[in-house]
Design an enzyme around this catalytic site. Structure first.
Site, short mmCIF file in Angstrom:
data_model
loop_
_atom_site.label_atom_id
_atom_site.label_comp_id
_atom_site.label_asym_id
_atom_site.label_seq_id
_atom_site.Cartn_x
_atom_site.Cartn_y
_atom_site.Cartn_z
N GLU A 1 -5.42 -11.24 -0.64
CA GLU A 1 -6.24 -10.99 0.56
C GLU A 1 -7.73 -11.01 0.23
O GLU A 1 -8.51 -10.20 0.75
CB GLU A 1 -5.88 -9.62 1.17
N GLU B 1 0.81 -1.23 0.00
CA GLU B 1 0.00 0.00 0.00
C GLU B 1 0.84 1.28 0.00
O GLU B 1 0.69 2.14 0.87
CB GLU B 1 -0.95 0.01 1.21
C1 XIL Z 1 -5.73 -6.07 8.71
C2 XIL Z 1 -5.98 -7.21 9.69
O1 XIL Z 1 -6.87 -8.12 9.12
C3 XIL Z 1 -6.53 -6.66 10.98
O2 XIL Z 1 -6.61 -7.70 11.95
C4 XIL Z 1 -5.65 -5.53 11.51
O3 XIL Z 1 -6.26 -4.96 12.63
C5 XIL Z 1 -5.45 -4.47 10.44
O4 XIL Z 1 -4.91 -5.07 9.28
N1 XIL Z 1 -4.66 -4.69 3.90
C6 XIL Z 1 -3.59 -5.38 4.39
C7 XIL Z 1 -3.76 -6.19 5.63
O5 XIL Z 1 -2.54 -5.44 3.75
O6 XIL Z 1 -2.56 -6.26 6.37
C8 XIL Z 1 -4.87 -5.68 6.50
O7 XIL Z 1 -5.05 -6.58 7.58
C9 XIL Z 1 -6.13 -5.53 5.69
C10 XIL Z 1 -5.94 -4.54 4.57
#
Ligand code: XIL
Length: 366
Positions: A275, A166
């Site tokens: 994801e 990101e």
């Molecule tokens: C999220 C997790 O799922 C949560 O438990 C945490 O509180 C915040 O991060 N993009 C990403 C992930 O790259 O690392 C994120 O994960 C969700 C969005």
């Protein structure tokens, strides 16, 4: 009017419900699907030379038998949902904590699953002491220490890493769509090049991934990511693949997905789905209807990617609706009520849903 006991019970119930641990079972018929006789995604993935996996937390895997059984059954790949983020692995200058990441790695190895790494450099997960150090001009040294230490710890064990996560956000209005962040403010875009170069030095065999969200549904974001990747390639920066986070939403159209995938292919890079889950942004009356919307979006998304290039790794962000960050108001600000979402392949009782079937079908046809 509460008695002392019933009031306490009420508060406890409310607290559990808020934490997503008690589920609203009243007033709804459980949808019944008939996918249980099909082979697991893991088997199918193995037959196709692919990986199917999920993001997990070590505690859940250890403490919840249904959860670990579902993961071992469906997955040949896992990724730590949080355990390897900078904030978790190196929370204070003199404190490294590999315990949770190591626990996941052993669990994966015992179950014959691979593990990928998430995420070395994420502007959204820097501990306060690093933000401070970066502001004092120590960014390059901190990146070198962090990337070097983590990759050395897992060299030969974790085969694929989200090196930078990101880094772009065109809405911030900065040049080339960069995300406003302490690293960018102190080092400019060069922190991205440096991170990849340091990663390649520390683990020359690892697959190095740039990971980001919304390239499927946001043309300016998709274009900015392609431009970044082209620049990295032109400068000889070792980047091997791009991860589509794929936090999809039922409402958003996949308007930039196909040309984004083609652009990635033209650059000679691999694509990963890192994801996947689906945020329900279209109202629906029944759970069946909700499941259909989620599955349709998943199918359309994967179909388009597979029509351009086979992603070797497909991971969902969690496996069951019971443990989705989308249901957790703390982790996901969009879901303020903490309502249970249905955006993962298995329902809260670990039964396969139409989203599971959509992933199965697309992989089976690959
Ligand atoms: C999220 C997790 O799922 C949560 O438990 C945490 O509180 C915040 O991060 N993009 C990403 C992930 O790259 O690392 C994120 O994960 C969700 C969005």
């Amino acid at each position: 009017m509460f008695t002392r006991m019933s009031r306490r019970a009420f508060l406890k119930t409310t607290a559990l419900a808020t934490a997503g641990l008690l589920l609203p079972r009243f007033a709804r018929a459980e949808p019944a699907y008939d996918f249980e006789s099909l082979p697991p995604l893991r088997k199918l993935a193995e037959a196709k030379g692919l990986f199917f996996g999920a993001a997990i937390e070590p505690e859940l895997f250890r403490l919840n038998k249904d959860f670990s059984a579902a993961i071992k059954k469906e997955c040949n790949l896992i990724v730590p949902e949080n355990a390897l983020k900078w904030r978790h692995v190196h929370p204070e200058e003199k404190k490294w904590t590999f315990r949770r990441g190591d626990a996941l790695l052993s669990l994966a190895q015992e179950a014959g699953m691979k593990m990928r790494g998430h995420a070395l450099v994420w502007p959204g997960a820097l501990p306060a002491w690093v933000v401070e150090g970066v502001g004092q001009g120590r960014g390059a040294a901190l990146l070198e220490e962090h990337i070097g230490t983590v990759l050395e710890h897992y060299r030969g064990e974790i085969f694929s890493w989200d090196v930078v996560n990101e880094a772009l956000e065109p809405l911030h209005g900065l040049k080339d769509g960069h995300r406003r962040s302490p690293l960018f403010a102190a080092m400019g875009p060069g922190y991205i090049d440096l991170s990849f170069r340091l990663a390649a030095q520390a683990d020359p065999k690892a697959q190095l991934v740039y990971n980001d969200f919304l390239m499927e549904a946001d043309p300016p974001k998709a274009q900015a990511v392609l431009n970044l990747l082209r620049g990295l390639k032109d400068r000889g920066v070792p980047v091997h693949a791009v991860g589509l986070q794929a936090h999809l939403s039922t409402r958003k159209k996949l308007e930039s997905l196909e040309w984004f995938c083609k652009g990635v292919k033209d650059l000679g890079l691999e694509l990963l789905v890192t994801e996947l889950d689906v945020w329900e942004s279209v109202p629906a009356d029944t759970d069946e209807e909700r499941d259909r919307l989620v599955a349709d979006k998943t199918r359309a998304f994967l179909d388009t990617i597979f029509s351009v290039m086979k992603p070797r790794q497909i991971l969902t962000w969690g496996i069951s609706d019971r443990n989705s960050w989308l249901s957790n108001p703390k982790a996901n600000g969009k879901n303020k009520e903490g309502r249970l979402v249905r955006g993962l392949p298995l329902d809260e009782d670990f039964r396969r849903k139409p989203m599971w079937r959509a992933i199965y079908d697309v992989m089976a046809q690959a």
